[in-house]
Design an enzyme around this catalytic site. Structure first.
Site, PDB file in Angstrom:
ATOM      1  N   HIS A   1     -14.079  -3.054   6.231  1.00 15.93           N
ATOM      2  CA  HIS A   1     -12.810  -3.558   6.593  1.00 15.93           C
ATOM      3  C   HIS A   1     -13.006  -4.353   8.176  1.00 15.93           C
ATOM      4  CE1 HIS A   1      -8.716  -3.561   8.175  1.00 15.93           C
ATOM      5  NE2 HIS A   1      -8.243  -3.765   7.014  1.00 15.93           N
TER       6      HIS A   1
ATOM      7  N   GLU B   1     -16.021   2.968   4.278  1.00 14.84           N
ATOM      8  CA  GLU B   1     -14.625   3.176   3.793  1.00 14.84           C
ATOM      9  C   GLU B   1     -14.788   4.382   2.419  1.00 14.84           C
ATOM     10  OE1 GLU B   1     -12.005  -0.227   2.959  1.00 14.84           O
ATOM     11  OE2 GLU B   1     -13.286  -1.322   4.405  1.00 14.84           O
TER      12      GLU B   1
ATOM     13  N   LYS C   1       0.195   3.221   5.240  1.00 12.49           N
ATOM     14  CA  LYS C   1      -0.180   3.157   3.491  1.00 12.49           C
ATOM     15  C   LYS C   1       0.421   4.033   2.786  1.00 12.49           C
ATOM     16  CE  LYS C   1      -4.220   0.641   5.121  1.00 12.49           C
ATOM     17  NZ  LYS C   1      -3.663  -0.494   5.119  1.00 12.49           N
TER      18      LYS C   1
ATOM     19  N   HIS D   1      -7.383   4.275   2.337  1.00 17.06           N
ATOM     20  CA  HIS D   1      -6.651   4.014   0.891  1.00 17.06           C
ATOM     21  C   HIS D   1      -6.964   5.329  -0.017  1.00 17.06           C
ATOM     22  CE1 HIS D   1      -5.753  -0.122   1.481  1.00 17.06           C
ATOM     23  NE2 HIS D   1      -6.648  -0.393   2.208  1.00 17.06           N
TER      24      HIS D   1
ATOM     25  N   ASP E   1     -13.380   6.054   6.647  1.00 16.52           N
ATOM     26  CA  ASP E   1     -11.956   5.274   6.775  1.00 16.52           C
ATOM     27  C   ASP E   1     -11.407   5.799   5.574  1.00 16.52           C
ATOM     28  OD1 ASP E   1      -9.947   3.883   6.934  1.00 16.52           O
ATOM     29  OD2 ASP E   1     -10.977   1.912   7.255  1.00 16.52           O
TER      30      ASP E   1
ATOM     31  N   SER F   1     -11.037  -1.378   0.365  1.00 13.22           N
ATOM     32  CA  SER F   1      -9.489  -1.870   0.327  1.00 13.22           C
ATOM     33  C   SER F   1      -9.383  -3.257  -0.448  1.00 13.22           C
ATOM     34  CB  SER F   1      -9.190  -2.352   1.631  1.00 13.22           C
ATOM     35  OG  SER F   1      -9.895  -3.383   2.249  1.00 13.22           O
TER      36      SER F   1
ATOM     37  N   ASN G   1       0.867  -1.211   0.068  1.00 15.58           N
ATOM     38  CA  ASN G   1      -0.049  -0.056   0.011  1.00 15.58           C
ATOM     39  C   ASN G   1       0.826   1.275  -0.015  1.00 15.58           C
ATOM     40  OD1 ASN G   1      -2.325  -1.547   0.416  1.00 15.58           O
ATOM     41  ND2 ASN G   1      -1.763  -1.924   2.438  1.00 15.58           N
TER      42      ASN G   1
HETATM   43  C1  LIG Z   1      -9.778   0.201   4.818  1.00 19.11           C
HETATM   44  C2  LIG Z   1      -8.579  -0.151   6.060  1.00 19.11           C
HETATM   45  N1  LIG Z   1      -8.901   0.434   7.131  1.00 19.11           N
HETATM   46  C3  LIG Z   1      -8.085   0.173   8.061  1.00 19.11           C
HETATM   47  C4  LIG Z   1      -6.747  -0.425   8.042  1.00 19.11           C
HETATM   48  C5  LIG Z   1      -6.021  -0.721   9.254  1.00 19.11           C
HETATM   49  O1  LIG Z   1      -4.860   0.382   9.261  1.00 19.11           O
HETATM   50  P1  LIG Z   1      -3.550  -0.034  10.189  1.00 19.11           P
HETATM   51  O2  LIG Z   1      -2.851  -1.044   9.110  1.00 19.11           O
HETATM   52  O3  LIG Z   1      -2.887   1.169  10.271  1.00 19.11           O
HETATM   53  O4  LIG Z   1      -3.872  -0.928  11.105  1.00 19.11           O
HETATM   54  C6  LIG Z   1      -6.605  -1.083   6.832  1.00 19.11           C
HETATM   55  C7  LIG Z   1      -5.402  -1.816   6.573  1.00 19.11           C
HETATM   56  O5  LIG Z   1      -5.262  -3.010   6.307  1.00 19.11           O
HETATM   57  C8  LIG Z   1      -7.540  -0.954   5.706  1.00 19.11           C
HETATM   58  O6  LIG Z   1      -7.436  -1.415   4.611  1.00 19.11           O
END
Ligand SMILES: Cc1ncc(COP(=O)(O)O)c(C=O)c1O
Length: 361
Positions: A119, A161, A221, A193, A190, A165, A32
């Site tokens: 997610h 989101e 990311k 991405h 969220d 993701s 990412n």
């Molecule tokens: C959409 C989404 N939210 C949250 C996260 C979690 O973030 P972090 O890797 O900083 O814990 C991810 C990562 O996998 C994600 O893809």
């Protein structure tokens, strides 16, 4: 108990679902690190120069005990200023931010409206909160509206989101804000991405910050580091400092990481060409696949755990690093290669990768 664990492992093996840790080999089409910031020499130099000063390597405690500092204060003020929001609050990671914010905001008197493709960190927050969960069909505003209309709960939280993701598609952010305001709901968006990938100075997909919206930005990311921050109102910040359990009961990120977060954001803001290079790579790759890419996440569906593993192995032999995403991470039959495009990919690399992909499709 141990026997049960062994049986579970055997069951995962039988369905080609056993996960294994692998080290990255070959040209990266999986991470990412959309802007290549994890290896940015200017950020590395800035961090190295910090080490010539005597600094504490650990934060030494949680934010409410000994782990807060002027550095945190300045960095959160800097983030709020850059992301044009009233306040910012740093969390240990995106997972901790999502699960810790949702579980603090919602309780059994709350309904949470959650996109079906959200997610795990959002889903776990909902579970922890004990709130009533209302799942709406992916990006389906009519369905969401119907659920909001029929809800009897006074307190409502919508969770989605900004860029999904696993599919790389985009949530209808403006319409979600409108719905959230029509129904007097909070909206948690969220931006894991979308940070660095979209928006002026890489702020993400939200254009301006209404007080009922919280955005969560991960730093692991496009920002190339680790950690996360929420952009929110001052009132919500005060509430979360008092109620969010991962924030209260965990050692805060160490000073060097906080500095890194700041340097990464500064780099992103000072170099808008990083974002345009990423979009150029996306455009080239989309043309090669005859697809219009909505984000740097490109799902290549190869149904079946075994088939997607084979595809990933084949690409590895050809010098490309792409991970297969298997069920149950995605629904059965939706197994895929999750290809990610970066600003640092060169046109000839994209062409070679597209050719290798075409061979297996
Ligand atoms: C959409 C989404 N939210 C949250 C996260 C979690 O973030 P972090 O890797 O900083 O814990 C991810 C990562 O996998 C994600 O893809």
């Amino acid at each position: 108990m141990l026997k049960h664990i062994q049986t579970e492992i055997d069951r995962l093996k039988k369905t080609s679902a056993l996960r294994k840790l692998v080290t990255q080999e070959g040209l990266d089409f999986s991470s990412n690190d959309y802007l290549g910031l994890s290896r940015n020499p200017s950020i590395q130099d800035k961090l190295a120069s910090q080490l010539s000063e005597p600094i504490s390597l650990g934060s030494t405690g949680s934010r409410l005990i000994s782990g807060h500092s002027k550095l945190y204060e300045a960095t959160e003020a800097f983030i709020a200023d850059t992301f044009k929001c009233e306040a910012a609050l740093i969390f240990g990671s995106g997972y901790l931010a999502n699960s810790g914010i949702i579980s603090a905001l919602a309780d059994s008197e709350t309904s949470i409206f959650s996109d079906e493709l959200n997610h795990a960190s959002l889903i776990d927050g909902i579970r922890l909160s004990g709130a009533k969960r209302e799942i709406f069909k992916h990006n389906d505003l009519e369905h969401l509206k119907a659920l909001l209309q029929s809800s009897k709960q006074q307190r409502k939280l919508i969770v989605t989101e900004a860029v999904f993701s696993m599919d790389g598609d985009l949530a209808p952010v403006d319409e979600l804000i409108e719905l959230s305001q029509d129904f007097n709901a909070l909206l948690l968006l969220d931006e894991a991405h979308s940070t660095g990938v979209f928006g002026h100075q890489g702020r993400g997909r939200l254009k301006n910050h209404p007080e009922n919206v919280i955005t969560v930005h991960t730093c692991g990311k496009a920002l190339g580091g680790y950690g996360a921050f929420a952009c929110l109102s001052e009132m919500l910040k005060i509430f979360l400092i008092n109620r969010s359990r991962p924030f209260i009961y965990s050692t805060s990120l160490p000073p060097l990481l906080i500095m890194q977060i700041r340097f990464c954001i500064e780099e992103m803001v000072a170099h808008p060409e990083l974002q345009s290079d990423l979009h150029r790579s996306m455009h080239i790759f989309g043309n090669l696949l005859n697809r219009t890419l909505t984000s740097p996440i490109v799902p290549i569906l190869i149904p079946g755990n075994e088939s997607v593993l084979h595809a990933s192995e084949h690409l590895k032999k050809n010098g490309f690093f792409v991970r297969g995403i298997r069920s149950p991470t995605v629904a059965l039959g939706q197994e895929r290669l999750r290809v990610t495009i970066k600003s640092t990919h060169q046109p000839d690399e994209l062409r070679a990768f597209a050719a290798a992909l075409t061979e297996i499709l």
